[in-house]
Design an enzyme around this catalytic site. Structure first.
Site, PDB file in Angstrom:
ATOM      1  N   CYS A 191       0.739  -1.250   0.168  1.00  0.00           N
ATOM      2  CA  CYS A 191       0.013   0.067  -0.218  1.00  0.00           C
ATOM      3  C   CYS A 191       0.853   1.276  -0.005  1.00  0.00           C
ATOM      4  CB  CYS A 191      -1.093  -0.146   1.181  1.00  0.00           C
ATOM      5  SG  CYS A 191      -2.249   0.994   1.046  1.00  0.00           S
TER       6      CYS A 191
ATOM      7  N   HIS B 272      -3.617  -5.289   0.357  1.00  0.00           N
ATOM      8  CA  HIS B 272      -3.341  -5.604   1.528  1.00  0.00           C
ATOM      9  C   HIS B 272      -3.420  -7.161   1.947  1.00  0.00           C
ATOM     10  CE1 HIS B 272      -3.083  -1.936   3.703  1.00  0.00           C
ATOM     11  NE2 HIS B 272      -3.930  -1.434   2.630  1.00  0.00           N
TER      12      HIS B 272
ATOM     13  N   GLU C 261      -2.292  -8.995   4.023  1.00  0.00           N
ATOM     14  CA  GLU C 261      -2.433  -9.515   5.381  1.00  0.00           C
ATOM     15  C   GLU C 261      -4.083  -9.432   5.819  1.00  0.00           C
ATOM     16  OE1 GLU C 261      -1.343  -6.506   4.450  1.00  0.00           O
ATOM     17  OE2 GLU C 261      -2.056  -4.820   5.679  1.00  0.00           O
TER      18      GLU C 261
END
Lengths: 263, 227
Positions: free
Chosen positions: B84, B188, B190
Site C-alpha cells: 500500500c 493488503h 494481510e
C-alpha cells in the site's frame, strides 16, 4: 471490478455478541471471536464489531476481543462504540482493528472526524449514522433525522446534511443504519441509502432491516449501497453468507468468490 | 537464511502493524518491528507497510535514517516488499501531498481518476500481466482487499518492466509491481484472507531463495531518501 461486500455485524455487550430489535430487547448470540472466525470461513468480506455498551469499563474487554479476533481472522475488521478521541482510536487500531467507526462522539464533536483522518488516514475512519425517518406527507421528499446514543437521543440534524458534512470532514466510509428497520426484518430503507449514496463519493454500507438474500440485492440495486451489513439473520443461521452471495451473483452483482459461490 | 525467516517490518508511526505481524506469524515467519536502521540489518526480508499520506511518512523515515537504509537495502539486492503506502513510497513523488519519495521506481503516485467511489475500499481483482513467484499457485484473477485513493504509476522507458498486475476501478491502475529484488502490492495481503496469506508465504519463500539470482535495483540517486 470492485465487489459488493457482505458484512456480518457483531454487536458486543459485556464481552458477548447480542442482538436487539430497534436497538433494545437484547438476546445473547455467542462469543465474538468464535463467531468472527466462523464468518471469515464462510466468506464474509469484512467484519464489524460494535460495542453497544461502550462504557469505559467495557473497553478493556473489547480490546481483548479485537486482539483475539485479529490473531485468527485475516479479513478487515471495523470496530465501533464509544471512541471519543484520536488516542482512543489509536488503542483500537493497535489492538488489531483496520477501521474505527465513530457515531455519537462525531455528532457531538465533528472536529473529531478530521483529527482521526489526519492521524490515521480517511480510509480508517468510518462515520456511523443512525437515522430515523421523519413523518411527512407523500407529496414531499422523505427526510431523516440523526439519532445518537443507540437511538435514545434525537439530534435535530438532517441525516443527509450530516452525511455530506462527515465526508467533507474526512470520513472514508459511511455506515448508514435505519433505526426504523433495525432488527425488524422489514428490509433496508432504500430511500435513505440512495439519498446518501447519491450525495457522497465514499462507499456507503447499508444497515438495518435485512430479512433475506433478496434484501441485499435491493440494497445494492435500488439503494446504491457498496456494502451490506446484517446481524441476526447470520447469527441465527437463517441465511448463510454463501446464500446471500449466490443471490447477489444471480442478480448480476459482482461478489467475491467464496466456497460455493462462483464470482 | 535462518530456519524461520525474519521479516523486518518498518514502523514509521503510520498504519496498523498488528495485522501485518500476525499474518507473518501465520505464514511461518518471525516479525521484527524496526524503527531504526540497525533493526533491519540481519533480516531476511524488509517490509514497508502503511496506510495514510506520504509526506508525514517520509518525514519520519528520513528523521530515523530509515529512508536511506531502505534505498541501500534495495540497491544491495536484498528482498523487499512494499504494501500500500509502502509501495507508493518507492515512486519519485506523490500527488497526494506533493511529497518527494524514495525514487526507486520511475513515476509518480497519482489519484485514481474516474472512480465510481473513493476511497477504493473492498475486494477487487488483480489481473496478472506476467507471472511472478509472489503469485505462484494463485488464480489469474484472485480477489484481494484494497483500501486507498492513490496508486503509483510507473513511467518512462523502464516503467512497463515493473508492472506485474493491474486492477480496474473506474480506470485501470497498477496494483502489483516487481523487479529484481523488489515486490510492491497496492492491496493488503494481510487482510486478503487465504489468498493473502498464500501470497505472503510466496514472498517469504521468494525472499529465501538463493537461486533467485537477484541483483539490486539501481536507484541512481539518493536525493529522495535524503531530501
Amino acid at each position: 471490478m470492485l465487489r459488493r461486500r457482505v458484512i456480518p455485524c457483531l454487536d458486543v455487550a459485556d464481552g458477548r455478541v447480542v442482538k436487539g430489535v430497534r436497538f433494545v430487547d437484547l438476546t445473547d448470540e455467542g462469543d465474538p471471536p468464535t463467531l468472527a472466525a466462523r464468518y471469515a470461513d464462510e466468506g464474509a468480506d469484512e467484519l464489524v464489531f460494535l460495542d453497544i455498551t461502550a462504557s469505559v469499563e467495557s473497553r478493556p474487554t473489547l480490546l481483548e476481543i479485537v486482539r483475539r479476533t485479529a490473531r485468527e481472522t485475516f479479513i478487515p475488521l471495523t470496530v465501533g462504540g464509544g471512541v471519543r478521541s484520536a488516542t482512543e482510536m489509536r488503542d483500537v487500531l493497535r489492538a488489531g482493528a483496520d477501521k474505527v467507526s465513530i457515531n455519537t462522539a462525531a455528532v457531538r464533536d465533528p472536529g473529531l472526524i478530521g483529527r482521526c483522518a489526519r492521524r490515521f488516514g480517511s480510509q480508517a475512519v468510518v462515520v456511523a449514522i443512525d437515522a430515523r425517518r421523519l413523518p411527512s406527507d407523500v407529496a414531499r421528499e422523505p427526510r431523516w433525522e440523526v439519532v445518537v446514543r443507540g437511538g435514545r437521543e434525537t439530534t435535530g440534524l438532517d441525516a443527509l446534511d450530516w452525511a455530506v458534512r462527515a465526508v467533507d470532514l474526512g470520513a472514508g466510509e459511511l455506515l448508514v443504519t435505519s433505526m426504523d428497520r433495525d432488527g425488524t426484518r422489514a428490509g433496508f430503507d432504500t430511500d435513505l441509502l440512495r439519498a446518501v449514496a447519491g450525495r457522497v463519493p465514499v462507499p456507503v454500507i447499508a444497515s438495518g432491516g435485512a430479512a433475506g438474500p433478496a434484501d441485499f440485492v435491493t440494497a445494492v440495486r435500488v439503494g446504491q449501497a457498496d456494502a451490506v451489513l446484517a446481524a441476526s439473520i447470520f447469527h441465527r443461521r437463517q441465511h448463510s453468507i454463501a446464500e446471500v452471495k449466490r443471490a447477489m451473483a444471480a442478480a448480476g452483482l459482482p461478489v467475491r468468490a467464496t466456497a460455493g459461490v462462483a464470482a | 537464511m535462518s530456519a524461520v525467516p525474519v521479516v523486518a517490518v518498518v514502523d514509521y508511526g503510520a498504519g496498523n502493524l498488528v495485522s501485518i505481524e500476525q499474518a507473518i506469524v501465520a505464514t511461518g515467519g518471525e516479525a521484527r518491528i524496526a524503527r531504526v536502521p540497525d533493526e533491519i540489518a540481519d533480516a531476511d526480508l524488509l517490509l514497508v507497510p502503511g496506510v495514510g499520506a506520504a509526506a508525514p511518512a517520509m518525514r519520519r523515515l528520513r528523521r530515523s535514517g530509515l529512508a536511506e537504509a531502505i534505498v541501500g537495502w534495495i540497491e544491495a539486492g536484498r528482498p523487499f516488499l512494499g504494501i500500500c503506502l509502502g509501495l507508493q513510497l518507492l515512486f519519485e513523488r506523490s500527488d497526494e501531498d506533493g511529497a518527494r519519495t524514495l525514487g526507486v521506481i520511475p513515476g509518480r503516485t497519482v489519484r485514481l481518476e474516474d472512480a465510481p467511489t473513493l476511497p477504493h475500499i473492498g475486494w477487487n481483482q488483480v489481473e496478472l500481466r506476467r507471472s511472478h513467484p509472489a503469485f505462484a499457485g494463485l488464480e489469474a484473477d484472485e480477489d484481494v482487499y484494497f483500501v486507498h485513493s492513490y496508486a503509483g504509476a510507473p513511467a518512462g522507458p523502464d516503467g512497463d518492466a515493473w508492472v506485474v498486475g493491474e486492477t480496474e476501478h473506474g480506470r485501470r491502475f497498477v496494483s502489483a509491481v516487481a523487479r529484481a529484488n523488489v515486490v510492491g502490492l497496492q492491496f493488503h495481503p494481510e487482510r486478503s484472507g487465504r489468498v493473502g496469506l498464500r501470497l505472503l508465504a510466496n514472498v517469504l519463500a521468494w525472499a529465501g531463495d538463493p537461486g533467485g539470482g537477484r541483483i539490486g535495483v539501481g536507484v541512481g540517486s539518493l536525493d529522495g531518501a535524503r531530501a
